[in-house]
Design a protein around this motif. Structure first.
Motif, mmCIF file in Angstrom:
data_model
loop_
_atom_site.group_PDB
_atom_site.id
_atom_site.type_symbol
_atom_site.label_atom_id
_atom_site.label_comp_id
_atom_site.label_asym_id
_atom_site.label_seq_id
_atom_site.Cartn_x
_atom_site.Cartn_y
_atom_site.Cartn_z
ATOM 1 N N UNK A 218 0.809 -1.221 0.000
ATOM 2 C CA UNK A 218 0.000 0.000 0.000
ATOM 3 C C UNK A 218 0.844 1.275 0.000
ATOM 4 N N UNK A 219 2.144 1.152 0.274
ATOM 5 C CA UNK A 219 2.998 2.327 0.401
ATOM 6 C C UNK A 219 3.189 3.106 -0.878
ATOM 7 N N UNK A 220 3.047 2.430 -2.033
ATOM 8 C CA UNK A 220 3.291 3.141 -3.289
ATOM 9 C C UNK A 220 2.198 4.156 -3.608
ATOM 10 N N UNK A 221 1.074 4.086 -2.910
ATOM 11 C CA UNK A 221 0.020 5.075 -3.117
ATOM 12 C C UNK A 221 -0.207 5.953 -1.915
ATOM 13 N N UNK A 222 0.789 6.010 -1.018
ATOM 14 C CA UNK A 222 0.662 6.720 0.249
ATOM 15 C C UNK A 222 1.263 8.121 0.118
ATOM 16 N N UNK A 223 0.441 9.128 0.333
ATOM 17 C CA UNK A 223 0.900 10.520 0.209
ATOM 18 C C UNK A 223 1.608 10.953 1.495
ATOM 19 N N UNK A 224 2.861 10.529 1.641
ATOM 20 C CA UNK A 224 3.612 10.754 2.877
ATOM 21 C C UNK A 224 3.729 12.233 3.217
ATOM 22 N N UNK A 225 4.094 13.040 2.237
ATOM 23 C CA UNK A 225 4.342 14.459 2.502
ATOM 24 C C UNK A 225 3.080 15.209 2.914
ATOM 25 N N UNK A 226 1.916 14.688 2.554
ATOM 26 C CA UNK A 226 0.657 15.364 2.857
ATOM 27 C C UNK A 226 0.013 14.870 4.149
ATOM 28 N N UNK A 227 0.687 13.969 4.858
ATOM 29 C CA UNK A 227 0.056 13.341 6.020
ATOM 30 C C UNK A 227 -0.161 14.368 7.132
ATOM 31 N N UNK A 228 -1.425 14.607 7.549
ATOM 32 C CA UNK A 228 -1.695 15.597 8.611
ATOM 33 C C UNK A 228 -1.775 14.925 9.989
ATOM 34 N N UNK A 229 -1.023 15.423 10.934
ATOM 35 C CA UNK A 229 -1.056 14.897 12.300
ATOM 36 C C UNK A 229 -1.947 15.779 13.166
ATOM 37 N N UNK A 230 -2.988 15.205 13.739
ATOM 38 C CA UNK A 230 -3.846 15.923 14.683
ATOM 39 C C UNK A 230 -3.612 15.311 16.064
ATOM 40 N N UNK A 231 -2.745 15.942 16.834
ATOM 41 C CA UNK A 231 -2.363 15.402 18.134
ATOM 42 C C UNK A 231 -3.426 15.691 19.179
ATOM 43 N N UNK A 232 -3.629 14.720 20.064
ATOM 44 C CA UNK A 232 -4.542 14.888 21.194
ATOM 45 C C UNK A 232 -3.742 14.659 22.479
ATOM 46 N N UNK A 233 -4.399 14.565 23.598
ATOM 47 C CA UNK A 233 -3.676 14.494 24.873
ATOM 48 C C UNK A 233 -2.702 13.325 24.902
ATOM 49 N N UNK A 234 -3.173 12.137 24.533
ATOM 50 C CA UNK A 234 -2.326 10.946 24.592
ATOM 51 C C UNK A 234 -2.029 10.336 23.220
ATOM 52 N N UNK A 235 -2.758 10.741 22.196
ATOM 53 C CA UNK A 235 -2.616 10.079 20.911
ATOM 54 C C UNK A 235 -2.737 11.039 19.738
ATOM 55 N N UNK A 236 -3.348 10.542 18.669
ATOM 56 C CA UNK A 236 -3.527 11.372 17.482
ATOM 57 C C UNK A 236 -4.561 10.721 16.589
ATOM 58 N N UNK A 237 -5.006 11.477 15.575
ATOM 59 C CA UNK A 237 -5.864 10.934 14.531
ATOM 60 C C UNK A 237 -5.533 11.663 13.240
ATOM 61 N N UNK A 238 -5.905 11.057 12.121
ATOM 62 C CA UNK A 238 -5.567 11.662 10.839
ATOM 63 C C UNK A 238 -6.447 11.103 9.734
ATOM 64 N N UNK A 239 -6.884 11.973 8.837
ATOM 65 C CA UNK A 239 -7.506 11.562 7.584
ATOM 66 C C UNK A 239 -6.503 11.874 6.485
ATOM 67 N N UNK A 240 -6.184 10.868 5.660
ATOM 68 C CA UNK A 240 -5.093 11.006 4.706
ATOM 69 C C UNK A 240 -5.417 10.241 3.425
#
Length: 379
Positions: A218-240
Motif C-alpha cells: 500500500x505504500x506506493x500510493x501513500x501521500x507521505x508528505x501530505x500526512x496531517x497529524x492531529x495530536x490529542x492528549x495521549x494520541x492522534x488521529x488523521x484523515x489522509x
C-alpha cells in the motif's frame, strides 16, 4: 543506579520534535521497566480485547492472557458480557483455555465448578471444610465496557469510565463517522512478535517507513508528505490518502461503505487509543490493530478486518475476503522482520538513540505521553 542512569538519558526525548531523540534501548529490553509498565499502564488503562460479535450466544467464551494476567471473557445466561480473572480460587490454575461455548467452567485440576457469572457452584469435598464460603470463592470480576462494538477491560476497579477515558482524546467524536458498530468481523489475524509491545503502536504510526518497507504493497500510493497529524492528549488521529488494502489498490467491493459514500477511493483514516489500539479505515473496510504484552520482548498482535453486513452478501464474497486476508498478512510480514530487527538492535551496546524526524511526529508525541504516565512530567 541503572534506572537513574536511564532516566537521566531522557532529556533528548523530551526536546521538541526536530531536536529530540528516540528512547534509550533499555526502555525496550529492561524487565524492570516492563514491570513498571504493567503496573502504571496495563493495570490502569482500558485494554481492547475483541469485538461484541465474537460472543453471540450465552456461554460463548475466550480465555486470554493480558499483561501476564489470565482473563476470561464470556457471555452469561442473561446475555451480559463479563470479564473474569481466569484463576481458580483454590490453587490458582487457569480454569479454562482457548475459545468455545460452555454452560459452566470446571477447573481441570480439582474440578471446582464456576457459573458463567464467575460464582462458585461446586467444589468436591467442600462439605468437609469448616465454614466453607462459596460466595467468597467466586472468580474475581474485571471491569468490562464497550465502545462501537469493541470490548475493553480494566483491571482497576476504581478506574475512570471508558466513556471518559476515550473522551480524553476525542475518540468517540472523531471516529463516529466510521460506524464501527455497524460492521462485523470477516477475519481475525493473531500472531506473536519477538519484540517489545511499544514497537507495535510506534510502527503503526511511523509514516517515515511506509514508502520504504511497504513500497510494494500500500505504500506506493501513500501521500507521505501530505500526512496531517492531529495530536490529542495521549494520541492522534488523521484523515489522509492511501491505496485500498488490496493488491494494487483494487476496489474489491465496488463501492465504499454506505456511510462513507462521499469519500474518495483514496480515503484513509487512523485514530490511536492508548495504550496499544490503532484503528485504520479505508472506504470499504475497517482494520484495527491491537496488541498485548507477553513479556519485555514478546507481544501478541491482533488484526481485525470488518465490513458492513451487505458486503457478506456480495457475489464471490469469500474470494474477495481471501484477497484481503492474504494482503494484510503480506503487509504484516513486511513489518515483522523490521520489528524483530528493532528489538535486536536496541539491545546492542552500539545502539545510540537517533533523532526523531518530522514524519515521526506521532511517535514523538506518544513517547512523551508515555514518559508522563511512567515517571511524571518533570522527568
Amino acid at each position: 543506579m541503572a534506572q537513574q542512569k536511564t532516566l537521566g538519558d531522557l532529556a533528548g526525548t523530551r526536546k521538541e520534535l526536530l531536536h529530540a531523540r528516540h528512547l534509550p534501548g533499555e526502555f525496550y529490553t529492561s524487565p524492570e521497566i516492563y514491570a513498571r509498565e504493567i503496573e502504571q499502564i496495563f493495570m490502569r488503562d482500558w485494554i481492547c480485547v475483541g469485538r461484541v460479535e465474537q460472543y453471540p450466544d450465552p456461554g460463548d467464551y475466550r480465555a486470554m492472557r493480558i499483561a501476564d494476567e489470565p482473563v476470561l471473557v464470556c457471555r452469561d445466561q442473561a446475555g451480559t458480557l463479563r470479564a473474569l480473572a481466569n484463576v481458580c480460587q483454590h490453587r490458582g490454575v487457569e480454569v479454562v483455555q482457548g475459545v468455545g461455548n460452555a454452560n459452566e467452567f470446571s477447573c481441570p485440576y480439582h474440578a471446582w465448578v464456576y457459573g458463567l457469572d464467575g460464582g462458585l457452584v461446586g467444589a468436591p469435598y467442600s462439605r468437609e471444610v469448616a465454614d466453607f464460603d462459596f460466595e467468597a470463592c467466586s472468580l474475581p470480576r474485571i471491569q468490562l465496557d464497550t465502545w462501537a462494538g469493541y470490548i475493553f477491560i480494566n483491571f482497576d476497579s476504581d478506574a475512570e469510565s471508558l466513556t471518559d477515558y476515550l473522551a480524553a482524546d476525542q475518540v468517540q467524536e472523531v471516529a463516529a463517522f466510521l460506524h464501527a458498530d455497524e460492521t462485523r468481523i470477516a477475519d481475525e489475524y493473531v500472531f506473536e512478535l519477538d519484540c517489545n509491545w511499544k514497537f507495535v503502536p510506534e510502527n503503526l504510526m511511523d509514516i517515515y517507513h511506509v514508502g520504504v518497507i511497504h513500497s510494494g504493497t500500500f505504500g506506493k500510493g501513500f501521500a507521505v508528505e501530505k500526512f496531517p497529524f492531529h495530536l490529542t492528549k495521549y494520541g492522534y488521529h488523521s484523515e489522509y490518502e492511501s491505496l485500498t488494502m488490496a493488491p494494487d489498490g483494487a476496489w474489491l467491493f465496488g463501492k465504499p461503505m454506505p456511510w462513507l459514500e462521499r469519500k474518495s477511493k483514496s480515503f484513509a483514516f487512523t485514530v490511536f487509543v492508548r495504550p496499544s489500539f490503532n484503528m485504520f479505515a479505508r472506504p470499504d473496510m475497517l482494520q484495527p490493530w491491537f496488541c498485548h504484552p507477553l513479556g519485555p520482548d514478546k507481544t501478541r498482535v491482533t488484526v481485525l478486518t470488518q465490513y458492513p453486513d451487505e458486503w457478506f452478501e456480495q457475489p464471490a464474497f469469500e474470494q474477495k475476503n481471501q484477497v484481503v486476508k492474504d494482503f494484510i498478512r503480506l503487509v504484516a510480514s513486511e513489518d515483522k522482520e523490521m520489528m524483530h530487527s528493532l528489538q535486536n538492535g536496541v539491545g546492542s551496546r552500539n545502539f545510540t538513540p537517533g533523532p526523531t524526524m518530522g514524519l515521526e511526529k506521532a511517535i514523538h508525541h506518544l513517547l512523551n505521553a508515555y514518559l508522563d504516565r511512567m515517571f511524571g512530567e518533570d522527568i
